[in-house]
Design an enzyme around this catalytic site. Structure first.
Site, PDB file in Angstrom:
ATOM      1  NE  ARG A   1     -26.168  30.803  12.891  1.00 37.22           N
ATOM      2  CZ  ARG A   1     -24.974  30.462  13.356  1.00 37.22           C
ATOM      3  NH1 ARG A   1     -24.063  31.377  13.647  1.00 37.22           N
ATOM      4  NH2 ARG A   1     -24.687  29.199  13.580  1.00 37.22           N
TER       5      ARG A   1
ATOM      6  NE  ARG B   1     -35.001  29.362  15.976  1.00 36.27           N
ATOM      7  CZ  ARG B   1     -33.991  30.007  15.378  1.00 36.27           C
ATOM      8  NH1 ARG B   1     -32.770  29.604  15.549  1.00 36.27           N
ATOM      9  NH2 ARG B   1     -34.229  31.050  14.626  1.00 36.27           N
TER      10      ARG B   1
ATOM     11  CG  ASP C   1     -29.976  23.878  16.579  1.00 37.70           C
ATOM     12  OD1 ASP C   1     -30.135  25.043  16.944  1.00 37.70           O
ATOM     13  OD2 ASP C   1     -29.273  23.550  15.613  1.00 37.70           O
TER      14      ASP C   1
END
Length: 340
Positions: free
Chosen positions: A49, A86, A228
């Site tokens: 992650r 993702r 992100d």
């Protein structure tokens, strides 16, 4: 590919391994990530992650697959499967775009390896530059609050927001750090607390709902988070709970900083409304699982809303700390993140 190791990635004998971030801090366990299916599974389970690290792991795997003899069509298919793993984190897309350009070259095998290693080196340098730029904003005696995990576990280098905090601590400017536990998978409680302990940075772990009371008492001097994806208007997607922190910080007149590499910028994404937000499994909210086993606390068939990320509007952000330096709200309003 020669042997390589960062905090969370390892290449040995032409095989890719990831540090299982679901097992930390109780166990340091390395897992094979040697196929596309394995790596995608690790990304979905958050065993690997952090937006930068996800992009780097995908790039390394493509290079290793090429070295093992995968042809151009097979690599192109693998690239698109990895890209979809993702949807919120744009670092993955940016890194794979560069690998896709290299894949078009005639001698793509050595070129893919060189590009993957270049991305690793660049990320380390980006982290160092972010830490230098951000630490200049930290005042002596600061009590900082951070959310999720943004350290070396999530990057190839020292981290983003946590890299800033670590360097500022080395400079003697950090009195303490408030660490949000960070729902739903407690990356703050499990990972950030562990990393700060390893770095010797004094911290206290809090639940996500405690930040408001701390700010009301004047116990928080600044908030530092990662990202992100940063949209062209400066809106930021980050781990769920970031937006509420930004609202609280604005109300209490606490600076709110976002630290991220340029690979997190998405100038083609106009604003936060255009950022896809990943929905995660209900089990992450209805109970908890770890080295201790599984615990269910909600009713068996409880309906759950579980977005992995939220979007913080640019108007709530005091500064975007990139590897290129600090970008101010005025610069963002004047198009600093717009397509060139």
């Amino acid at each position: 590919m020669h042997a390589l190791q960062t905090t969370s990635l390892r290449v040995a004998d032409n095989h890719l391994f990831i540090l299982d971030q679901q097992a930390l801090p109780q166990e340091k366990r390395w897992l094979s990530a040697d196929t596309v299916a394995e790596l995608v599974g690790h990304v979905h389970a958050l065993r690997v992650r952090g937006a930068p690290l996800i992009g780097l792991s995908a790039s390394l795997l493509l290079a290793l697959l090429a070295e093992r003899g995968a042809n151009r069509d097979q690599l192109a298919q693998a690239l698109e499967t990895l890209r979809a793993a993702r949807p919120t984190a744009v670092n993955l897309m940016n890194n794979l775009d560069r690998m896709k350009q290299v894949l078009a070259q005639q001698t793509f095998v050595p070129a893919l390896t060189a590009e993957a290693l270049r991305l690793i080196d660049e990320d380390k340098q980006l982290c160092d530059s972010i830490a230098q730029a951000g630490s200049a904003l930290v005042t002596a005696g600061s009590r900082l609050l951070t959310h999720c995990n943004t350290g070396g576990l999530a990057t190839a280098g020292v981290g983003t927001a946590l890299g800033v905090i670590a360097l500022a601590h080395q400079q003697g400017k950090v009195a303490s750090v408030w660490v949000d536990e960070t729902r739903p998978l407690l990356q703050g409680g499990r990972l950030t607390a562990w990393e700060l302990g390893e770095l010797g940075v004094p911290y206290q772990l809090i639940t996500d709902s405690m930040a408001a009371s701390l700010m009301a008492k004047g116990q928080v001097d600044a908030v530092w988070v990662g990202a992100d994806r940063i949209a062209a208007n400066g809106d930021v997607a980050n781990k769920i709970g970031t937006y509420s922190l930004a609202v609280l910080a604005k109300f209490h007149d606490v600076p709110f900083y976002v630290a991220a590499p340029q690979t997190t910028l998405d100038p083609l994404c106009p604003d936060g409304d255009a950022i896809p937000i990943e929905q995660r499994a209900a089990a992450e909210v209805t109970g908890v699982a770890g080295s201790f086993g599984t615990v269910q606390w909600a009713p068996e068939h409880a309906q759950v809303y579980n977005p992995a990320f939220d979007v913080t509007p640019a108007a709530l952000i005091s500064g975007w700390v990139l590897d290129s330096g600090v970008v101010t709200p005025a610069e963002v309003a004047n198009g600093a993140f717009q397509p060139k």
